[in-house]
Design an enzyme around this catalytic site. Structure first.
Site, PDB file in Angstrom:
ATOM      1  N   ARG A 239      58.737 -34.001  92.236  1.00  0.00           N
ATOM      2  CA  ARG A 239      57.307 -33.822  92.479  1.00  0.00           C
ATOM      3  C   ARG A 239      57.016 -33.948  93.983  1.00  0.00           C
ATOM      4  O   ARG A 239      57.730 -34.624  94.719  1.00  0.00           O
ATOM      5  CB  ARG A 239      56.500 -34.834  91.670  1.00  0.00           C
ATOM      6  CG  ARG A 239      56.760 -36.274  92.014  1.00  0.00           C
ATOM      7  CD  ARG A 239      55.860 -37.183  91.173  1.00  0.00           C
ATOM      8  NE  ARG A 239      56.094 -38.568  91.511  1.00  0.00           N
ATOM      9  CZ  ARG A 239      56.853 -39.396  90.822  1.00  0.00           C
ATOM     10  NH1 ARG A 239      57.482 -38.982  89.745  1.00  0.00           N
ATOM     11  NH2 ARG A 239      56.994 -40.652  91.200  1.00  0.00           N
TER      12      ARG A 239
ATOM     13  N   TYR B 193      65.426 -22.014  76.671  1.00  0.00           N
ATOM     14  CA  TYR B 193      65.396 -20.569  76.462  1.00  0.00           C
ATOM     15  C   TYR B 193      64.920 -19.879  77.723  1.00  0.00           C
ATOM     16  O   TYR B 193      63.867 -20.221  78.267  1.00  0.00           O
ATOM     17  CB  TYR B 193      64.433 -20.279  75.296  1.00  0.00           C
ATOM     18  CG  TYR B 193      64.407 -18.858  74.813  1.00  0.00           C
ATOM     19  CD1 TYR B 193      65.580 -18.173  74.548  1.00  0.00           C
ATOM     20  CD2 TYR B 193      63.195 -18.217  74.593  1.00  0.00           C
ATOM     21  CE1 TYR B 193      65.554 -16.874  74.081  1.00  0.00           C
ATOM     22  CE2 TYR B 193      63.158 -16.917  74.110  1.00  0.00           C
ATOM     23  CZ  TYR B 193      64.341 -16.246  73.860  1.00  0.00           C
ATOM     24  OH  TYR B 193      64.304 -14.963  73.393  1.00  0.00           O
TER      25      TYR B 193
ATOM     26  N   LYS C 108      62.129 -11.421  40.739  1.00  0.00           N
ATOM     27  CA  LYS C 108      61.586 -12.691  40.249  1.00  0.00           C
ATOM     28  C   LYS C 108      62.536 -13.867  40.447  1.00  0.00           C
ATOM     29  O   LYS C 108      62.126 -14.933  40.901  1.00  0.00           O
ATOM     30  CB  LYS C 108      61.233 -12.565  38.759  1.00  0.00           C
ATOM     31  CG  LYS C 108      60.774 -13.893  38.169  1.00  0.00           C
ATOM     32  CD  LYS C 108      60.103 -13.754  36.844  1.00  0.00           C
ATOM     33  CE  LYS C 108      61.076 -13.518  35.728  1.00  0.00           C
ATOM     34  NZ  LYS C 108      60.408 -13.537  34.418  1.00  0.00           N
TER      35      LYS C 108
ATOM     36  N   TYR D   8      59.879 -31.915  73.264  1.00  0.00           N
ATOM     37  CA  TYR D   8      60.716 -30.933  72.580  1.00  0.00           C
ATOM     38  C   TYR D   8      62.151 -31.120  73.046  1.00  0.00           C
ATOM     39  O   TYR D   8      62.439 -30.973  74.253  1.00  0.00           O
ATOM     40  CB  TYR D   8      60.257 -29.497  72.871  1.00  0.00           C
ATOM     41  CG  TYR D   8      61.235 -28.488  72.327  1.00  0.00           C
ATOM     42  CD1 TYR D   8      61.522 -28.452  70.958  1.00  0.00           C
ATOM     43  CD2 TYR D   8      61.917 -27.603  73.163  1.00  0.00           C
ATOM     44  CE1 TYR D   8      62.456 -27.552  70.446  1.00  0.00           C
ATOM     45  CE2 TYR D   8      62.841 -26.706  72.653  1.00  0.00           C
ATOM     46  CZ  TYR D   8      63.103 -26.689  71.294  1.00  0.00           C
ATOM     47  OH  TYR D   8      64.033 -25.820  70.785  1.00  0.00           O
TER      48      TYR D   8
ATOM     49  N   LEU E 218      71.279 -14.381  32.834  1.00  0.00           N
ATOM     50  CA  LEU E 218      70.532 -13.117  32.763  1.00  0.00           C
ATOM     51  C   LEU E 218      69.458 -13.084  33.848  1.00  0.00           C
ATOM     52  O   LEU E 218      68.569 -13.927  33.866  1.00  0.00           O
ATOM     53  CB  LEU E 218      69.889 -12.955  31.381  1.00  0.00           C
ATOM     54  CG  LEU E 218      70.831 -13.052  30.180  1.00  0.00           C
ATOM     55  CD1 LEU E 218      70.114 -12.609  28.913  1.00  0.00           C
ATOM     56  CD2 LEU E 218      72.098 -12.229  30.400  1.00  0.00           C
TER      57      LEU E 218
ATOM     58  N   ASP F  32      65.464 -17.150  35.053  1.00  0.00           N
ATOM     59  CA  ASP F  32      64.091 -17.570  35.361  1.00  0.00           C
ATOM     60  C   ASP F  32      63.703 -18.854  34.632  1.00  0.00           C
ATOM     61  O   ASP F  32      62.538 -19.209  34.548  1.00  0.00           O
ATOM     62  CB  ASP F  32      63.105 -16.448  35.029  1.00  0.00           C
ATOM     63  CG  ASP F  32      63.148 -16.036  33.556  1.00  0.00           C
ATOM     64  OD1 ASP F  32      63.899 -16.668  32.782  1.00  0.00           O
ATOM     65  OD2 ASP F  32      62.431 -15.089  33.182  1.00  0.00           O
TER      66      ASP F  32
ATOM     67  N   ARG G 180      54.932  -9.490  36.302  1.00  0.00           N
ATOM     68  CA  ARG G 180      53.753 -10.347  36.483  1.00  0.00           C
ATOM     69  C   ARG G 180      53.790 -11.198  37.756  1.00  0.00           C
ATOM     70  O   ARG G 180      52.804 -11.833  38.098  1.00  0.00           O
ATOM     71  CB  ARG G 180      53.561 -11.240  35.249  1.00  0.00           C
ATOM     72  CG  ARG G 180      52.855 -10.484  34.128  1.00  0.00           C
ATOM     73  CD  ARG G 180      52.657 -11.361  32.929  1.00  0.00           C
ATOM     74  NE  ARG G 180      53.895 -11.547  32.187  1.00  0.00           N
ATOM     75  CZ  ARG G 180      54.129 -12.575  31.369  1.00  0.00           C
ATOM     76  NH1 ARG G 180      53.209 -13.504  31.201  1.00  0.00           N
ATOM     77  NH2 ARG G 180      55.257 -12.655  30.713  1.00  0.00           N
TER      78      ARG G 180
ATOM     79  N   GLY H 154      60.501 -16.076  20.116  1.00  0.00           N
ATOM     80  CA  GLY H 154      61.234 -15.817  18.890  1.00  0.00           C
ATOM     81  C   GLY H 154      61.232 -17.086  18.039  1.00  0.00           C
ATOM     82  O   GLY H 154      61.248 -18.194  18.569  1.00  0.00           O
TER      83      GLY H 154
ATOM     84  N   ASN I  17      66.412 -43.018  76.996  1.00  0.00           N
ATOM     85  CA  ASN I  17      64.979 -43.076  76.728  1.00  0.00           C
ATOM     86  C   ASN I  17      64.318 -41.840  77.314  1.00  0.00           C
ATOM     87  O   ASN I  17      64.387 -41.593  78.513  1.00  0.00           O
ATOM     88  CB  ASN I  17      64.403 -44.355  77.359  1.00  0.00           C
ATOM     89  CG  ASN I  17      62.989 -44.614  76.879  1.00  0.00           C
ATOM     90  OD1 ASN I  17      62.180 -43.688  76.762  1.00  0.00           O
ATOM     91  ND2 ASN I  17      62.678 -45.860  76.622  1.00  0.00           N
TER      92      ASN I  17
HETATM   93  C1  UD1 Z   1      63.467 -13.801  24.769  1.00  0.00           C
HETATM   94  C2  UD1 Z   1      64.014 -13.980  23.362  1.00  0.00           C
HETATM   95  C3  UD1 Z   1      63.026 -14.836  22.563  1.00  0.00           C
HETATM   96  C4  UD1 Z   1      62.804 -16.146  23.248  1.00  0.00           C
HETATM   97  C5  UD1 Z   1      62.354 -15.935  24.688  1.00  0.00           C
HETATM   98  C6  UD1 Z   1      62.338 -17.252  25.424  1.00  0.00           C
HETATM   99  C7  UD1 Z   1      65.298 -11.997  22.784  1.00  0.00           C
HETATM  100  C8  UD1 Z   1      65.300 -10.724  22.062  1.00  0.00           C
HETATM  101  N1  UD1 Z   1      64.159 -12.697  22.737  1.00  0.00           N
HETATM  102  O1  UD1 Z   1      62.287 -13.042  24.646  1.00  0.00           O
HETATM  103  O2  UD1 Z   1      63.523 -15.057  21.262  1.00  0.00           O
HETATM  104  O3  UD1 Z   1      61.859 -16.921  22.554  1.00  0.00           O
HETATM  105  O4  UD1 Z   1      63.250 -15.060  25.379  1.00  0.00           O
HETATM  106  O5  UD1 Z   1      61.778 -17.085  26.684  1.00  0.00           O
HETATM  107  O6  UD1 Z   1      66.313 -12.388  23.356  1.00  0.00           O
HETATM  108  N2  UD1 Z   1      66.771  -9.750  30.667  1.00  0.00           N
HETATM  109  C9  UD1 Z   1      67.713  -8.974  31.286  1.00  0.00           C
HETATM  110  N3  UD1 Z   1      67.912  -7.701  30.858  1.00  0.00           N
HETATM  111  C10 UD1 Z   1      67.239  -7.173  29.808  1.00  0.00           C
HETATM  112  C11 UD1 Z   1      66.264  -7.979  29.164  1.00  0.00           C
HETATM  113  C12 UD1 Z   1      66.062  -9.253  29.612  1.00  0.00           C
HETATM  114  O7  UD1 Z   1      68.357  -9.426  32.249  1.00  0.00           O
HETATM  115  O8  UD1 Z   1      67.494  -6.026  29.468  1.00  0.00           O
HETATM  116  C13 UD1 Z   1      66.545 -11.132  31.135  1.00  0.00           C
HETATM  117  C14 UD1 Z   1      65.151 -11.324  31.723  1.00  0.00           C
HETATM  118  O9  UD1 Z   1      65.181 -11.094  33.114  1.00  0.00           O
HETATM  119  C15 UD1 Z   1      64.865 -12.755  31.377  1.00  0.00           C
HETATM  120  C16 UD1 Z   1      65.623 -12.992  30.075  1.00  0.00           C
HETATM  121  O10 UD1 Z   1      66.616 -11.994  30.026  1.00  0.00           O
HETATM  122  O11 UD1 Z   1      65.382 -13.662  32.328  1.00  0.00           O
HETATM  123  C17 UD1 Z   1      64.733 -12.915  28.857  1.00  0.00           C
HETATM  124  O12 UD1 Z   1      64.132 -11.653  28.770  1.00  0.00           O
HETATM  125  P1  UD1 Z   1      62.626 -11.457  28.330  1.00  0.00           P
HETATM  126  O13 UD1 Z   1      62.310 -10.031  28.420  1.00  0.00           O
HETATM  127  O14 UD1 Z   1      61.758 -12.406  29.043  1.00  0.00           O
HETATM  128  O15 UD1 Z   1      62.724 -11.873  26.794  1.00  0.00           O
HETATM  129  P2  UD1 Z   1      61.530 -12.315  25.868  1.00  0.00           P
HETATM  130  O16 UD1 Z   1      60.891 -11.123  25.331  1.00  0.00           O
HETATM  131  O17 UD1 Z   1      60.709 -13.317  26.548  1.00  0.00           O
END
Ligand code: UD1
Ligand code: MG
Length: 449
Positions: free
Chosen positions: A423, A370, A22, A349, A8, A105, A15, A141, A360
């Site tokens: 030279r 260049y 990211k 260089y 994902l 990430d 941030r 979560g 040497n």
């Molecule tokens: C999620 C989990 C949470 C967990 C946490 C760990 C869910 C609902 N929650 O929460 O339980 O503790 O990660 O870090 O899954 N992303 C997408 N598309 C989207 C949403 C997210 O690609 O529509 C990707 C984000 O870029 C990221 C990852 O999924 O890499 C997690 O998404 P993020 O929004 O950070 O989830 P959390 O709210 O942190």
């Protein structure tokens, strides 16, 4: 076990305050998403599907550059983690095997942990979720466990005060049979505090369906996710610490380990000595017995056995040092092949060049590669000797065992065993220095009066 990775990587990363998506921010010279892909590699996945959204074109380019067999699917609107995984449905249609969801990430999930997850699947769990004991559970979560079963995952936003007291948290890594996973996802709704499709809801749905869900745990450090530049720096530090330890375990001496800076793909032989403040960019291979002296910077290069580099040397991409080459202080090489025993000891260089065995190269030699428009090649034969402060104007060839006088500007080929120098001839006037000085002193005295 036949396996597909679903990574994902669609999130914006607000941030980071960055124009770069990211997951393309680098750790040790490789983007976060590449680290995630590499994390899954020990499982030899058959497929790797990356879900991209923000900056998808850039993400696609970088992912395919790393692995041309990877697949990119688009999530144009970020409606939640279940919705993100759902974007891989078409790509994995008909795929028979397991799917593991990783986050782009979250770069450090270990091979051992992924192995534990697979083992849990093999021993009969339908859905495996990776959890960890969080020092500060905060917004994670929470995993609700009864006996050895995982019954539910509740997002912090939706949790009761009692549930918020749970310290076993969700990493986000999930594994299930691919068809089962997409089946469960199609039942996920968005009736929750965030109005998002939560991947975590599949646990509740699977249990209601009579399926078995379990949690596997790992160290919190493995689930470290990057949300800000501060997190990025922390992740870099974690990577470097572990890479330094690995280098030492594999037989390199790091005189000041905390100052060595590795790239994700640095390769070191045995008995390599790394002095303080050596920096590796991507693509460096160092053979056995090499000494990398203090403050050297290496990138895209190969350093042959027993070579000595630095202090203060810079090996740029395409530098290929054979055995026993010496590159000394304030020497820069680029796209340069140096044969066995060649020496470039000071202030030079050497770019777009080949240097023969045992040649040497004197202090201050420059290959003028260049002309302001094009790059040209310099060839230096074996056992040639280039006098100090010479400019070799490429394209040019210096023959084997040839000698170039100090301070020469060489723009025509020098045959084997020839002597070349450009030279001006030196003149010597006996006594003239003393006369000149006496006259100057007289002049000075006359001015004081
Ligand atoms: C999620 C989990 C949470 C967990 C946490 C760990 C869910 C609902 N929650 O929460 O339980 O503790 O990660 O870090 O899954 N992303 C997408 N598309 C989207 C949403 C997210 O690609 O529509 C990707 C984000 O870029 C990221 C990852 O999924 O890499 C997690 O998404 P993020 O929004 O950070 O989830 P959390 O709210 O942190
Ligand atoms: Mg998150």
């Amino acid at each position: 076990m036949t396996l597909a990775l679903i990574i994902l990587a669609a999130g914006k990363g607000t941030r980071m305050r960055s124009d770069l998506p990211k997951v393309l921010h680098p750790i040790a010279g490789a983007p976060l998403v590449v680290h995630a892909m590499e994390a899954g590699k020990p499982l030899s996945p058959e497929r790797c599907v990356v879900v991209a959204g923000h900056g998808a074109e850039l993400v696609r380019k970088r992912v395919l550059a790393h692995d041309p067999a990877a697949e990119i699917v688009l999530q144009t609107e970020q409606l939640g983690t279940a919705h993100a995984v759902d974007q891989a449905r078409a790509a994995l249609q008909g795929f028979e095997g397991d799917a593991i969801v990783l986050y782009g990430d979250t770069p450090f999930v270990s091979a051992k942990t992924l192995g534990d997850i697979q083992a849990a699947r093999t021993s009969g769990a339908d859905v495996v979720v990776l959890g960890f004991e969080a020092a500060v559970p905060g917004k994670y979560g929470r995993l609700v466990v009864e006996g050895d079963r995982l019954t539910r995952i509740v997002e912090a936003k939706d949790a009761t005060p009692a549930e918020l007291g749970i310290t076993l948290c969700n990493s986000g890594v999930v594994c299930a049979d691919s068809a089962t996973l997409f089946d469960l996802i199609s039942k996920v709704g968005n009736d929750n505090a965030s109005g998002e499709y939560y991947l975590t809801d599949i646990v509740d749905i699977a249990n209601a369906d009579g399926k078995r869900c379990v949690a596997v745990t790992c160290d919190e450090a493995e689930t470290l996710g990057v949300n800000s530049r501060v997190d990025l720096a922390a992740a870099e530090a974690v990577f470097q610490a572990s890479r330094r330890r690995q280098a030492m375990e594999e037989g390199a001496t790091l005189v000041a380990p905390e100052t060595a800076h590795f790239a994700y793909d640095t390769k070191l032989g045995r008995d390599v000595l790394i002095e303080p403040n050596v920096v590796f960019g991507p693509g460096v291979v160092v053979e056995d017995g090499v000494e990398l002296r203090a403050f050297s910077h290496l990138e895209g290069c190969h350093v042959g056995q027993g070579s000595i580099v630095g202090p203060y040397a810079r090996l740029r991409p395409g530098s290929d040092l054979a055995e026993g080459v010496k590159i000394g202080n304030f020497v820069e090489t680029k796209n340069a092949v140096l044969a066995k025993g060649a020496k470039v000891n000071h202030l030079s260089y050497i770019g777009d060049a080949s240097v023969g065995a045992e040649a040497n190269i004197g202090a201050g030699t420059i290959t003028c590669n260049y002309d302001g428009v094009l790059k040209h090649h310099t060839e230096i034969g074996e056992n040639a000797f280039i006098g100090s402060n010479s400019a070799l104007v490429a394209p040019v060839k210096i023959g084997a065992r040839a000698l170039v006088g100090a301070g020469s500007v060489i723009s025509r080929d020098v045959p084997d065993e020839a002597l070349a120098m450009t030279r001006a001839k030196q003149e010597v006037k006996p006594g003239l220095a003393a006369k000149l000085r006496a006259r100057l002193l007289e002049l000075k005295a006359s001015r004081k009066k």
